[in-house]
Design a protein around this motif. Structure first.
Motif, PDB file in Angstrom:
ATOM      1  N   GLY A 262      10.357  39.273  69.312  1.00 33.75           N
ATOM      2  CA  GLY A 262      10.197  39.103  70.746  1.00 33.75           C
ATOM      3  C   GLY A 262      10.677  37.777  71.284  1.00 33.75           C
ATOM      4  N   GLY A 263      11.314  36.942  70.459  1.00 34.95           N
ATOM      5  CA  GLY A 263      11.817  35.654  70.903  1.00 34.95           C
ATOM      6  C   GLY A 263      13.217  35.759  71.474  1.00 34.95           C
ATOM      7  N   ALA A 264      13.912  34.621  71.489  1.00 34.59           N
ATOM      8  CA  ALA A 264      15.268  34.578  72.028  1.00 34.59           C
ATOM      9  C   ALA A 264      16.319  34.648  70.926  1.00 34.59           C
ATOM     10  CB  ALA A 264      15.470  33.313  72.859  1.00 34.59           C
ATOM     11  N   ILE A 265      16.022  34.033  69.774  1.00 38.43           N
ATOM     12  CA  ILE A 265      16.992  33.963  68.691  1.00 38.43           C
ATOM     13  C   ILE A 265      16.230  33.693  67.401  1.00 38.43           C
ATOM     14  CG2 ILE A 265      17.417  31.471  68.941  1.00 38.43           C
ATOM     15  CD1 ILE A 265      20.424  32.083  68.429  1.00 38.43           C
ATOM     16  N   PRO A 294      28.944  30.135  76.263  1.00 35.94           N
ATOM     17  CA  PRO A 294      29.641  31.421  76.165  1.00 35.94           C
ATOM     18  C   PRO A 294      30.652  31.417  75.018  1.00 35.94           C
ATOM     19  CG  PRO A 294      29.543  30.676  78.454  1.00 35.94           C
ATOM     20  CD  PRO A 294      29.075  29.533  77.605  1.00 35.94           C
ATOM     21  N   GLY A 295      30.628  32.502  74.230  1.00 29.30           N
ATOM     22  CA  GLY A 295      31.584  32.642  73.147  1.00 29.30           C
ATOM     23  C   GLY A 295      31.132  32.078  71.818  1.00 29.30           C
ATOM     24  N   SER A 296      29.984  31.407  71.796  1.00 33.48           N
ATOM     25  CA  SER A 296      29.514  30.811  70.542  1.00 33.48           C
ATOM     26  C   SER A 296      28.867  31.866  69.653  1.00 33.48           C
ATOM     27  CB  SER A 296      28.507  29.705  70.829  1.00 33.48           C
ATOM     28  OG  SER A 296      27.275  30.253  71.272  1.00 33.48           O
ATOM     29  N   PRO A 297      28.809  31.628  68.329  1.00 32.58           N
ATOM     30  CA  PRO A 297      28.088  32.559  67.456  1.00 32.58           C
ATOM     31  C   PRO A 297      26.640  32.775  67.906  1.00 32.58           C
ATOM     32  CG  PRO A 297      29.417  31.066  66.142  1.00 32.58           C
ATOM     33  CD  PRO A 297      29.502  30.577  67.556  1.00 32.58           C
ATOM     34  N   ALA A 298      25.981  31.701  68.344  1.00 33.20           N
ATOM     35  CA  ALA A 298      24.589  31.845  68.790  1.00 33.20           C
ATOM     36  C   ALA A 298      24.487  32.691  70.041  1.00 33.20           C
ATOM     37  CB  ALA A 298      23.972  30.468  69.014  1.00 33.20           C
ATOM     38  N   ALA A 299      25.438  32.527  70.961  1.00 35.78           N
ATOM     39  CA  ALA A 299      25.403  33.301  72.204  1.00 35.78           C
ATOM     40  C   ALA A 299      25.573  34.789  71.934  1.00 35.78           C
ATOM     41  CB  ALA A 299      26.489  32.815  73.159  1.00 35.78           C
ATOM     42  N   SER A 300      26.223  35.134  70.821  1.00 37.21           N
ATOM     43  CA  SER A 300      26.459  36.553  70.515  1.00 37.21           C
ATOM     44  C   SER A 300      25.212  37.266  70.013  1.00 37.21           C
ATOM     45  CB  SER A 300      27.576  36.682  69.472  1.00 37.21           C
ATOM     46  OG  SER A 300      27.135  36.268  68.187  1.00 37.21           O
ATOM     47  N   VAL A 301      24.171  36.509  69.627  1.00 36.96           N
ATOM     48  CA  VAL A 301      22.957  37.149  69.100  1.00 36.96           C
ATOM     49  C   VAL A 301      21.714  36.836  69.922  1.00 36.96           C
ATOM     50  CG1 VAL A 301      23.862  37.188  66.743  1.00 36.96           C
ATOM     51  CG2 VAL A 301      22.479  35.239  67.484  1.00 36.96           C
ATOM     52  N   VAL A 302      21.798  35.918  70.876  1.00 36.46           N
ATOM     53  CA  VAL A 302      20.620  35.491  71.622  1.00 36.46           C
ATOM     54  C   VAL A 302      20.231  36.506  72.700  1.00 36.46           C
ATOM     55  CG1 VAL A 302      21.825  34.200  73.442  1.00 36.46           C
ATOM     56  CG2 VAL A 302      19.547  33.456  72.707  1.00 36.46           C
ATOM     57  N   VAL A 303      18.937  36.596  72.971  1.00 36.33           N
ATOM     58  CA  VAL A 303      18.430  37.277  74.160  1.00 36.33           C
ATOM     59  C   VAL A 303      18.109  36.166  75.152  1.00 36.33           C
ATOM     60  CG1 VAL A 303      16.622  38.748  75.106  1.00 36.33           C
ATOM     61  CG2 VAL A 303      17.519  39.191  72.806  1.00 36.33           C
ATOM     62  N   MET A 304      19.025  35.932  76.065  1.00 41.01           N
ATOM     63  CA  MET A 304      18.985  34.724  76.893  1.00 41.01           C
ATOM     64  C   MET A 304      18.281  34.956  78.227  1.00 41.01           C
ATOM     65  SD  MET A 304      19.655  31.547  77.377  1.00 41.01           S
ATOM     66  CE  MET A 304      20.683  31.205  75.944  1.00 41.01           C
ATOM     67  N   PRO A 305      17.212  34.203  78.498  1.00 38.63           N
ATOM     68  CA  PRO A 305      16.622  34.256  79.839  1.00 38.63           C
ATOM     69  C   PRO A 305      17.574  33.616  80.849  1.00 38.63           C
ATOM     70  CG  PRO A 305      15.605  32.516  78.540  1.00 38.63           C
ATOM     71  CD  PRO A 305      16.523  33.259  77.613  1.00 38.63           C
ATOM     72  N   GLU A 309      15.465  26.981  85.057  1.00 40.21           N
ATOM     73  CA  GLU A 309      14.558  26.589  83.979  1.00 40.21           C
ATOM     74  C   GLU A 309      14.427  27.753  83.010  1.00 40.21           C
ATOM     75  OE1 GLU A 309      13.153  23.646  83.574  1.00 40.21           O
ATOM     76  OE2 GLU A 309      13.648  22.715  85.500  1.00 40.21           O
ATOM     77  N   ARG A 310      14.793  27.526  81.767  1.00 38.98           N
ATOM     78  CA  ARG A 310      14.783  28.601  80.780  1.00 38.98           C
ATOM     79  C   ARG A 310      13.879  28.241  79.610  1.00 38.98           C
ATOM     80  NH1 ARG A 310      21.236  30.310  80.464  1.00 38.98           N
ATOM     81  NH2 ARG A 310      21.596  30.225  82.726  1.00 38.98           N
ATOM     82  N   THR A 311      13.067  29.186  79.198  1.00 38.21           N
ATOM     83  CA  THR A 311      12.191  29.010  78.043  1.00 38.21           C
ATOM     84  C   THR A 311      12.691  29.904  76.929  1.00 38.21           C
ATOM     85  OG1 THR A 311      10.288  28.488  79.445  1.00 38.21           O
ATOM     86  CG2 THR A 311       9.833  29.183  77.188  1.00 38.21           C
ATOM     87  N   LEU A 312      13.096  29.284  75.820  1.00 38.55           N
ATOM     88  CA  LEU A 312      13.635  30.021  74.690  1.00 38.55           C
ATOM     89  C   LEU A 312      12.691  29.895  73.499  1.00 38.55           C
ATOM     90  CD1 LEU A 312      16.262  29.223  76.437  1.00 38.55           C
ATOM     91  CD2 LEU A 312      17.508  29.676  74.326  1.00 38.55           C
ATOM     92  N   THR A 324      12.296  24.385  76.170  1.00 38.93           N
ATOM     93  CA  THR A 324      12.586  24.590  77.588  1.00 38.93           C
ATOM     94  C   THR A 324      13.862  23.835  77.935  1.00 38.93           C
ATOM     95  OG1 THR A 324      11.205  22.715  78.256  1.00 38.93           O
ATOM     96  CG2 THR A 324      10.162  24.873  78.182  1.00 38.93           C
ATOM     97  N   LEU A 325      14.766  24.519  78.605  1.00 40.02           N
ATOM     98  CA  LEU A 325      16.036  23.930  79.010  1.00 40.02           C
ATOM     99  C   LEU A 325      16.154  23.954  80.528  1.00 40.02           C
ATOM    100  CD1 LEU A 325      18.496  25.639  76.482  1.00 40.02           C
ATOM    101  CD2 LEU A 325      17.340  23.439  76.239  1.00 40.02           C
TER     102      LEU A 325
END
Length: 360
Positions: A262-265, A294-305, A309-312, A324-325
């Motif tokens: 249930g997290g982001a990554i 955008p385009g990073s390996p992490a971005a390809s698997v993350v569930v991004m809010p 203000e974003r909480t990951l 928090t970002l």
């Protein structure tokens, strides 16, 4: 010959534990200081039986603390990663976990005074110049150890310590993306070489033939994987402006996968030769930052809010780490303006550390 005694505190900071010293209590000469720290921690020895170290990189850490001469800052903090089985003292990286104990230490040692029920201290990390605000509960003039804050990797709850990083970007490598690229292919593996407080090589676990959900012990016994990611790390070192990293603890490695709980990554972090039981503070911040590119390996698997203000929730082997970002820039060129997180810390012991004079 007798022993030399130096005032010392043992403090759990986040999911790490370290020996905390006032700078003026240690030798000014760097070689003499490092010899002292090795003797204090009992290194090199895999058990560290003759010192204060806990026989693991997460419990073989040192904080060297002083009042800051930097305008606008309260405290200067030099972090030292002391080798367990090697006679090494590395002051290259940051450590956000040991940073969490700086406020309680500074209060206890009289470097700062509480300003009410909550006290904020601004700390400059000498290793990298990174500045952070630490806000802690101080109902009786000292840092509280009692509270309802919980962080995975630490038993029981404690008082919250809120950490906000003001300028961690490129603190070790000189730039967020030291190669200027979101993706570099190293040893055939797409990687993001990134530094938002900690130099980290971020790659998909699937690209090195793993799921990213393996238990920590299994990964620690995976000699083939370790050899492969070490080859990547050695090749990446010069590209990240770190030079030959064979004997350095940076860059770290982060294998990422889609979230499972249930997290982001999901992450498996290597520090750099052993899989972390959780994930380091700056490594979590840096992986979260990689995930917004955008385009990073992490971005390809993350569930991004979405949103300013974003909480990951960064998943790791023993739970999760919330970052928090505060976002700026554009969707195509995002900018992390501020990174924040929650830690806890507790003073475990105050006394004197003894070192045989003949070891120095």
């Amino acid at each position: 010959m007798g022993q030399i005694a130096v005032p010392c505190m043992l403090i759990r900071g986040g999911t790490s534990k370290g020996a905390y010293f006032l700078r003026d209590d240690l030798p000014a000469d760097i070689a003499a200081r490092d010899a002292f720290l090795l003797a204090v921690m009992g290194s090199p020895d895999k058990r560290q039986v003759d010192g204060l170290g806990g026989a693991h990189p997460l419990t073989s850490k040192v904080a060297i603390v002083s009042a800051s001469a930097e305008p606008g800052c309260d405290i200067d903090f030099l972090f030292a990663q002391v080798g367990v089985e090697t006679a090494s003292v590395d002051t290259t990286p940051n450590c956000g976990n040991i940073l969490a104990g700086i406020g309680p230490f500074a209060l206890a040692r009289g470097l700062i005074k509480a300003s009410g029920a909550r006290t904020t201290v601004r700390v400059r990390t000498i290793n990298t110049g990174t500045i952070a605000d630490l806000t802690m509960d101080t109902p009786d003039g000292q840092a509280s150890a009692e509270g309802n804050a919980r962080i995975d990797g630490v038993p029981r709850t404690s008082a919250p310590i809120d950490i906000g990083f003001l300028d961690a970007e490129g603190s070790v490598c000189g730039a967020l993306l030291p190669t200027g690229n979101v993706v570099d292919v190293i040893e055939g593996v797409p990687c993001t070489l990134i530094d938002n407080g900690m130099p980290v090589i971020v790659m998909r676990a699937a690209d090195v033939g793993r799921t990213g959900y393996e238990p920590r012990d299994q990964l620690n016994e995976d000699a083939e994987l370790k050899a492969r990611i070490e080859a990547i790390r050695l090749a990446a070192g010069p590209l990240m402006n770190l030079g030959d990293v064979a004997k350095k603890v940076v860059p770290k490695i982060a294998l990422v996968a889609p979230p499972q709980a249930g997290g982001a990554i999901c992450t498996r972090s290597f520090i750099p030769h052993e899989c972390h039981a959780s994930i380091g503070v700056f490594a979590a911040v840096t992986v979260a930052t990689a995930a917004v590119l955008p385009g990073s390996p992490a971005a390809s698997v993350v569930v991004m809010p979405q949103g300013h203000e974003r909480t990951l929730s960064v998943e790791h082997p023993t739970g999760e780490f919330t970052v928090t970002l505060t976002m700026g820039g554009t969707a195509e060129l995002p900018v992390v303006e501020r990174a924040g997180l929650l830690r806890t810390a507790r003073i475990l012991m105050a006394g004197q550390a003894f070192v045989p004079a003949g070891r120095l």
